[in-house]
Design an enzyme around this catalytic site. Sequence first.
Site, short mmCIF file in Angstrom:
data_model
loop_
_atom_site.label_atom_id
_atom_site.label_comp_id
_atom_site.label_asym_id
_atom_site.label_seq_id
_atom_site.Cartn_x
_atom_site.Cartn_y
_atom_site.Cartn_z
N TYR A 55 20.56 -43.26 21.20
CA TYR A 55 21.96 -42.81 20.43
C TYR A 55 21.90 -43.80 19.21
O TYR A 55 21.95 -44.96 19.60
CB TYR A 55 22.99 -42.78 21.17
CG TYR A 55 23.88 -41.35 21.35
CD1 TYR A 55 24.19 -40.75 20.08
CD2 TYR A 55 23.70 -40.84 22.46
CE1 TYR A 55 24.81 -39.42 20.21
CE2 TYR A 55 24.05 -39.42 22.40
CZ TYR A 55 24.64 -38.83 21.19
OH TYR A 55 25.06 -37.55 21.38
N GLU A 57 24.38 -43.29 16.24
CA GLU A 57 25.49 -43.14 15.29
C GLU A 57 25.60 -44.25 14.41
O GLU A 57 25.83 -45.43 14.85
CB GLU A 57 26.76 -42.57 16.23
CG GLU A 57 26.42 -41.25 16.65
CD GLU A 57 27.86 -40.95 17.33
OE1 GLU A 57 28.79 -41.69 17.40
OE2 GLU A 57 27.88 -39.82 17.99
N LYS A 232 8.25 -28.10 5.70
CA LYS A 232 7.50 -27.17 4.93
C LYS A 232 6.42 -27.71 4.30
O LYS A 232 5.56 -28.32 5.11
CB LYS A 232 8.69 -26.43 4.21
CG LYS A 232 9.77 -25.72 4.80
CD LYS A 232 10.79 -24.97 3.92
CE LYS A 232 11.84 -24.44 4.98
NZ LYS A 232 12.91 -23.67 4.21
N ARG A 238 10.48 -31.03 11.67
CA ARG A 238 11.85 -30.45 11.15
C ARG A 238 12.78 -31.46 11.25
O ARG A 238 13.11 -32.01 11.99
CB ARG A 238 12.08 -29.24 12.43
CG ARG A 238 10.95 -28.34 13.10
CD ARG A 238 11.61 -27.09 13.73
NE ARG A 238 12.06 -26.23 12.80
CZ ARG A 238 10.96 -25.51 11.98
NH1 ARG A 238 9.69 -25.43 12.38
NH2 ARG A 238 11.52 -24.63 11.25
C1 LIG Z 1 14.22 -23.58 4.49
C2 LIG Z 1 15.31 -23.71 3.42
C3 LIG Z 1 16.42 -24.24 4.06
C4 LIG Z 1 17.05 -24.39 5.24
O1 LIG Z 1 16.37 -25.01 6.36
P1 LIG Z 1 16.46 -25.06 7.77
O2 LIG Z 1 15.71 -26.22 8.38
O3 LIG Z 1 15.92 -23.80 8.21
O4 LIG Z 1 17.99 -25.04 8.37
C5 LIG Z 1 17.48 -24.61 2.99
N1 LIG Z 1 17.08 -24.24 1.60
C6 LIG Z 1 16.07 -24.03 1.24
C7 LIG Z 1 15.82 -23.69 -0.18
C8 LIG Z 1 15.10 -23.43 2.31
O5 LIG Z 1 13.89 -22.94 1.69
#
Ligand SMILES: *Cc1c(COP(=O)(O)O)cnc(C)c1O
Length: 421
Positions: A55, A57, A232, A238
Site C-alpha cells: 500500500y 497511498e 496502447k 495497463r
Molecule cells: C483507451 C482510451 C481511454 C481509456 O482507457 P481505459 O484504460 O480503457 O480506461 C481514454 N481515452 C482514449 C482516447 C482512449 O483511447
Amino acid sequence: MDAYRQQLHRYDPDIETAIRGEEERQCDGVEMIPSENYTYPEVLAALGSVLTNKYSEGYPGRRYYGGQEFTDRIETVARERACALFRAGHANVQPLSGSPMNQAVYFAFLKPGDTVLAMDLSHGGHLTHGAPVSHMGKVFRFERYKSETAQGGAIDFVGLMARAKEVRPKLVLCGYSSYPRDYDYAAFKQVADEVGALTMADISHIGGLVAADAMRNPMDAGFDVVTTTTHKSLRGPRGGLILCKAEHAKAIDSAVFPGLQGGPHMNNVAGAAVTFKKAAEPDFKTYARQILANARALAKALTDQGAALVTGGTDNHLLVIDTVASFGLDGRAAEEALDRIGITTNKQIVPDDPRPPLRPSGIRLGTPACTTRGMDEDDMRRIAGWIVDTLRAPDDAAAIAKRHTDVRAFCRGFPVPGIAA
Ligand SMILES: *Cc1c(COP(=O)(O)O)cnc(C)c1O
C-alpha cells in the site's frame, strides 16, 4: 513453464489452462485492434512482482503508510522518466487506467455543469469524453466539434472558433480513439486562448508515437494537460499517465489521490517506469516509424483493392474501413468474418453513422501489435489481401478455412514477446 506457472497449474488448472489458451490465441492470430499491443517481458516481470503486496497511498515522501523506501524510489523514477520523455513539467503515474485518468483531470479543473468542447464521438472521440452513457457525460456539459471527412479529416478551425465563442468552454479537449489523422495542437491552443479555456489532449492511442516524436506532442504547443494510457502504442502495463505544466501539479495530484483513487498499483507503476526507459531508446523511434509505415502500407493496399477508408487514409497507426460502403457488410458481420480467419479487429461507428453502435458501418484496424511482432509493409499487403478476400465472400466456408490455416502459418514466423514458443 516457470516454477510459479507450474504451481498455478497444479493448484488451479482451470485458470492456468485459460491463460495458456490466451497465450496461444495471441500467438496464432493477427492482432489488429489499434488499442492493443504486446508488452515487454521486463514489464511482465514487474507486474508479477511482490509490489502488488504494498500500500502506498500518497506521493513519494508524503505517504500514509510506512515501508516506502523502495516504492518511493520506483514512483520518483517513473515520474522523472515520464517528464523527460514527453517534455512535461509534472507527471502523475498513479491513474489505474485511462478512464480514471481522464476523470481526475475533469475534477481537477471543472465544477459540475461546466462545459467541455470535445471531438464528436462518431468522429473519433472516446467514451470518457462525455458519452451520454458515461457518468462524466452526466456531470459535465460536453459540446462537440467534428472533422471534415470529405476534406481528408481536417478540423475546420474557423468553425471551431465560432463554436467556442458560442458555448464558452472551460476546457478544450483534443483526443480520439478512432480518428486516423494528426491534430494541429497549436491551432486548438489558439482557439482555447481566445475564450480563456484550458487545453487538454488525450493521446491514449498515440502515446508511443508522440514519445518517439513520430507525431506532434501537444506539450510543445503549450497544452495545460496531456493524458495517455500506458498500454496502447506505448507498449507498457495497463495504466494511465497524466502530464501537465508544473503549475497544475497540485491540482492534478490531489484530484487523483485522495480525490478519486486510494492506493496506487505499484507493480503497474514499476512496469510503467520500465516502459518509459524503453521508449527513450533509439530502437523505439524506429519502432514508432515502422508502425506509421505499416499503417500507410495497409491503407494503400486496402484502398487499391476497393476498400473505402474514413477520411481516405491515415496519418497515424489506425484506419477505419466503411465496410457497408465497401462490401455491403456491417461492422459486426465484418468483425466476425475476420475473426474466422484469425484476424482480430473491432466494429466501429463511422462519422455521423446512421447505424447503431453494435451494428455500425465499419471496422477499425491498427498496426502497433503487428509491428511489435516484427511485421513490415510486405506483411501488411498480405494481410490486406486476406481482409478484402474475406469481406468480399464472408460465407465461402472452404476459402475461409484455408485462409485461417494460412494466417496461422504466417503468424508462426513472428514470435510474441513474453510468450515462450
Ligand atoms: C483507451 C482510451 C481511454 C481509456 O482507457 P481505459 O484504460 O480503457 O480506461 C481514454 N481515452 C482514449 C482516447 C482512449 O483511447
